[in-house]
Motif scaffolding. Structure first.
Motif, mmCIF file in Angstrom:
data_model
loop_
_atom_site.group_PDB
_atom_site.id
_atom_site.type_symbol
_atom_site.label_atom_id
_atom_site.label_comp_id
_atom_site.label_asym_id
_atom_site.label_seq_id
_atom_site.Cartn_x
_atom_site.Cartn_y
_atom_site.Cartn_z
ATOM 1 N N UNK A 71 0.645 -1.101 -0.104
ATOM 2 C CA UNK A 71 0.204 -0.303 0.010
ATOM 3 C C UNK A 71 1.155 1.275 -0.035
ATOM 4 N N UNK A 72 2.303 1.150 -0.258
ATOM 5 C CA UNK A 72 2.894 2.786 0.258
ATOM 6 C C UNK A 72 3.971 2.982 -1.448
ATOM 7 N N UNK A 73 4.017 3.919 -1.831
ATOM 8 C CA UNK A 73 4.461 4.040 -2.737
ATOM 9 C C UNK A 73 6.725 4.029 -2.837
ATOM 10 N N UNK A 74 7.086 3.985 -3.696
ATOM 11 C CA UNK A 74 9.048 3.338 -3.420
ATOM 12 C C UNK A 74 8.973 4.978 -3.164
ATOM 13 N N UNK A 75 8.088 6.088 -2.994
ATOM 14 C CA UNK A 75 8.925 7.798 -2.875
ATOM 15 C C UNK A 75 8.996 7.304 -0.997
ATOM 16 N N UNK A 76 8.712 6.093 -0.547
ATOM 17 C CA UNK A 76 8.839 6.239 0.799
ATOM 18 C C UNK A 76 9.907 5.772 1.367
ATOM 19 N N UNK A 77 10.941 4.932 0.176
ATOM 20 C CA UNK A 77 12.012 4.185 0.714
ATOM 21 C C UNK A 77 13.546 5.409 0.556
ATOM 22 N N UNK A 78 13.247 6.572 0.233
ATOM 23 C CA UNK A 78 13.844 7.956 0.283
ATOM 24 C C UNK A 78 14.166 8.689 0.069
ATOM 25 N N UNK A 79 12.472 8.581 1.499
ATOM 26 C CA UNK A 79 12.265 10.162 2.190
ATOM 27 C C UNK A 79 13.113 10.240 2.960
ATOM 28 N N UNK A 101 15.199 12.992 -6.806
ATOM 29 C CA UNK A 101 16.145 12.671 -5.799
ATOM 30 C C UNK A 101 16.317 14.205 -4.717
ATOM 31 N N UNK A 102 17.082 15.257 -5.502
ATOM 32 C CA UNK A 102 17.240 16.639 -4.775
ATOM 33 C C UNK A 102 15.885 17.597 -4.312
ATOM 34 N N UNK A 103 14.522 16.638 -4.810
ATOM 35 C CA UNK A 103 12.940 17.158 -3.481
ATOM 36 C C UNK A 103 12.367 15.731 -3.099
ATOM 37 N N UNK A 104 13.096 15.197 -2.132
ATOM 38 C CA UNK A 104 12.315 14.270 -1.628
ATOM 39 C C UNK A 104 11.173 14.345 -1.110
ATOM 40 N N UNK A 105 10.304 13.128 -0.987
ATOM 41 C CA UNK A 105 9.107 13.441 -0.131
ATOM 42 C C UNK A 105 9.530 14.084 1.619
ATOM 43 N N UNK A 106 8.940 14.617 1.862
ATOM 44 C CA UNK A 106 9.349 14.831 3.221
ATOM 45 C C UNK A 106 7.688 14.964 4.297
ATOM 46 N N UNK A 107 7.916 14.684 5.678
ATOM 47 C CA UNK A 107 6.676 14.743 6.183
ATOM 48 C C UNK A 107 5.927 15.251 6.394
ATOM 49 N N UNK A 108 4.532 15.676 6.520
ATOM 50 C CA UNK A 108 3.995 16.689 6.324
ATOM 51 C C UNK A 108 4.179 17.297 7.956
ATOM 52 N N UNK A 109 4.192 19.134 7.907
ATOM 53 C CA UNK A 109 4.535 19.479 8.991
ATOM 54 C C UNK A 109 2.376 19.107 9.733
#
Length: 236
Positions: free
Chosen positions: A47-55, A110-118
């Protein structure tokens, strides 16, 4: 003074091998996500996207981000080499340019990875998720670019009767990747869990397979292109 035809042929073949090797290695590196099954990573692959791996802040982020940087660093010169080495035709030109854009978008990913929401930040999806995180925009550009490349080279394989591997295996990969994309687009707008993680892994896996198929096609295309043409004698 002109170059010896044999020297020019050897240069062309050497160039094609460099381009093919770069694309093949990029295809392998783009499948680095399979390491999630070997590394001690706590992630829901269904259920999770691959972007989570390098967030941001994720363990082993450097492994996956480095692999993506290698993908971009190899595909950009490979695409330029393809434009310079092979005869210019409209569809293949579009394909090489789209492949270059894919490489650049992968580096931007890569330069703009997924970030946790504030707290209080809207990171929802909606119709335009690109407005919420820059990573969504770079990912969209990457997927769109390689989709254009696949479609352009597949059409070229049929229209120009060249790039034989892409006319055969490429179509199968195109159908699989397109099906996974439709799965994601439809399921993302429905309530409930529809294994979006699996859909994306099929999509990305098909991209890697297509890059490897393209690498093989480059070698065969260069071989056919540089082979001397033996004139047929016309006898009554």
């Amino acid at each position: 003074m002109t170059d010896n035809p044999g020297i020019a042929e050897r240069r062309a073949r050497a160039g094609s091998w460099f381009i093919a090797a770069a694309i093949a290695v990029a295809g392998l590196c783009y499948s680095s996500w399979v390491l999630e099954f070997a590394l001690p990573i706590d992630v829901d692959s269904v259920n999770t996207f691959l972007s989570e791996l390098d967030a941001e802040g994720k363990p082993y982020r450097e492994i996956f981000s480095t692999a993506d940087k290698i993908v971009g660093a190899l595909l950009i010169p490979a695409a330029i080499g393809g434009l310079l080495l092979f005869p210019r035709r409209a569809l293949t030109t579009v394909g090489w340019i789209a492949l270059l854009c894919f490489g650049a978008s992968t580096i931007a990913d890569v330069l703009m990875p997924l970030h946790d929401c504030a707290p209080g930040e809207d990171c929802g999806g909606g119709l335009f998720p690109q407005l919420h995180q820059p990573h969504a925009l770079t990912s969209t550009l990457a997927v769109t670019s390689i989709a254009v490349a696949v479609f352009a080279f597949t059409l070229a394989a049929y229209r120009y009767h060249r790039w034989r591997i892409l006319r055969e295996a490429g179509v199968v990969i195109l159908v699989v990747g397109a099906s996974a994309t439709v799965w994601m687009l439809v399921a993302d707008n429905l309530t409930g869990d529809y294994a979006l993680g699996i859909a994306q892994r099929i999509q990305v896996g098909s991209m890697s397979l297509w890059l490897i198929a393209l690498a093989a096609a480059v070698v065969l295309e260069a071989r056919e292109w540089t082979e001397p043409v033996v004139p047929c004698s016309d006898h009554g």
